[in-house]
Design an enzyme around this catalytic site. Structure first.
Site, short mmCIF file in Angstrom:
data_model
loop_
_atom_site.label_atom_id
_atom_site.label_comp_id
_atom_site.label_asym_id
_atom_site.label_seq_id
_atom_site.Cartn_x
_atom_site.Cartn_y
_atom_site.Cartn_z
N GLY A 181 51.65 3.17 21.02
CA GLY A 181 50.40 2.60 20.99
C GLY A 181 49.92 1.63 20.17
N ASP A 201 48.37 3.26 15.59
CA ASP A 201 47.06 3.13 16.52
C ASP A 201 46.19 3.99 16.23
OD1 ASP A 201 48.63 5.59 17.34
OD2 ASP A 201 48.43 4.99 19.40
N ASP A 232 45.53 11.69 14.61
CA ASP A 232 44.78 12.59 15.06
C ASP A 232 45.00 13.98 14.38
OD1 ASP A 232 43.30 13.67 17.40
OD2 ASP A 232 44.99 14.22 18.47
N GLY A 242 47.49 14.41 12.64
CA GLY A 242 48.06 14.00 11.50
C GLY A 242 49.71 14.31 11.37
N THR A 277 52.31 13.45 13.29
CA THR A 277 53.32 12.64 13.64
C THR A 277 53.59 11.66 12.30
OG1 THR A 277 52.68 12.36 15.91
CG2 THR A 277 53.91 10.52 14.92
N LEU A 278 52.50 11.32 11.90
CA LEU A 278 52.52 10.16 10.56
C LEU A 278 53.02 10.91 9.47
CD1 LEU A 278 52.00 7.60 11.05
CD2 LEU A 278 49.65 7.56 10.12
N ARG A 309 46.18 0.63 28.39
CA ARG A 309 46.82 -0.05 27.38
C ARG A 309 46.33 -1.48 27.13
NH1 ARG A 309 50.29 3.45 24.72
NH2 ARG A 309 51.72 4.61 25.95
#
Ligand code: IMP
Ligand code: MG
Length: 174
Positions: free
Chosen positions: A43, A99, A102, A104, A106-107, A164
């Protein structure tokens, strides 16, 4: 195309914010130590391409692909890196380029993983932030835009791998 409801952020607005944030980044890293921009695929690939060209301090780029696995609503704490960085980051100021944040999850996992590799410093720059959706407490150091809880596509963001390439960010759904 009928599921594209409205343009939320125009290309001009994105370009303007990228210029401002690139200036902030230029000013934040003045110690001459190497800077590595890490983009989380897929993304963030367009954001990364524009941001790295707006930053004027020397910086290297890297890419990672991350998938997190969860049991129900609880994080297993495992982030599966399907493509990892190709270097040791211990001598670098690392800036994660994402990107959208959302839930949180993953990050949060990626940050913990990279912190354990002892970079000189670690910061997170996200194009979009959807704070209403957070399930894991996580704050970016810089968010270009904060949006409400709706699904967006374009400028790198997809719906089932489509859209995308759109130059703007639009609300999507029906
Ligand atoms: P989370 O913060 O771990 O929930 O996951 C964030 C990832 O979900 C992002 O990197 C996107 O790939 C995807 N995502 C979340 N919200 C959206 C959206 O509105 N449009 C497109 N992708 C999204
Ligand atoms: Mg992503």
């Amino acid at each position: 195309m009928d599921k594209i409801k409205r343009i939320v952020i125009t290309k001009e607005e994105i370009d303007q914010r990228i210029k401002e944030v690139a200036k902030e980044i230029d000013q934040m890293y003045q110690d001459g130590k190497p800077v590595l921009l890490v983009s989380i695929l897929k993304g963030a690939f367009i954001f990364m391409a524009d941001l790295c060209r707006a930053i004027t301090i020397p910086c290297e780029i890297g890419f990672m692909c991350a998938k997190s696995y969860y049991e129900g609503t609880c994080s297993s704490g495992v982030v599966n890196i399907t493509m990892d960085l190709d270097r040791d980051i211990s001598g670098y100021h690392v800036i994660i380029v994402e990107d959208i944040i959302d839930t949180g999850r993953t990050l949060n996992d990626v940050v913990n993983l990279l912190k354990a590799r002892n970079p000189l410093s670690l910061k997170v720059v996200t194009l979009l932030d959807k704070p209403e959706r957070r399930l894991v407490k996580f704050d970016a150091d810089i968010a270009l835009f904060t949006i409400n809880d709706f699904f967006v596509i374009g400028y790198g963001l997809d719906c089932a791998e489509k859209y995308r390439g759109l130059p703007y960010i639009a609300e999507y759904g029906g």
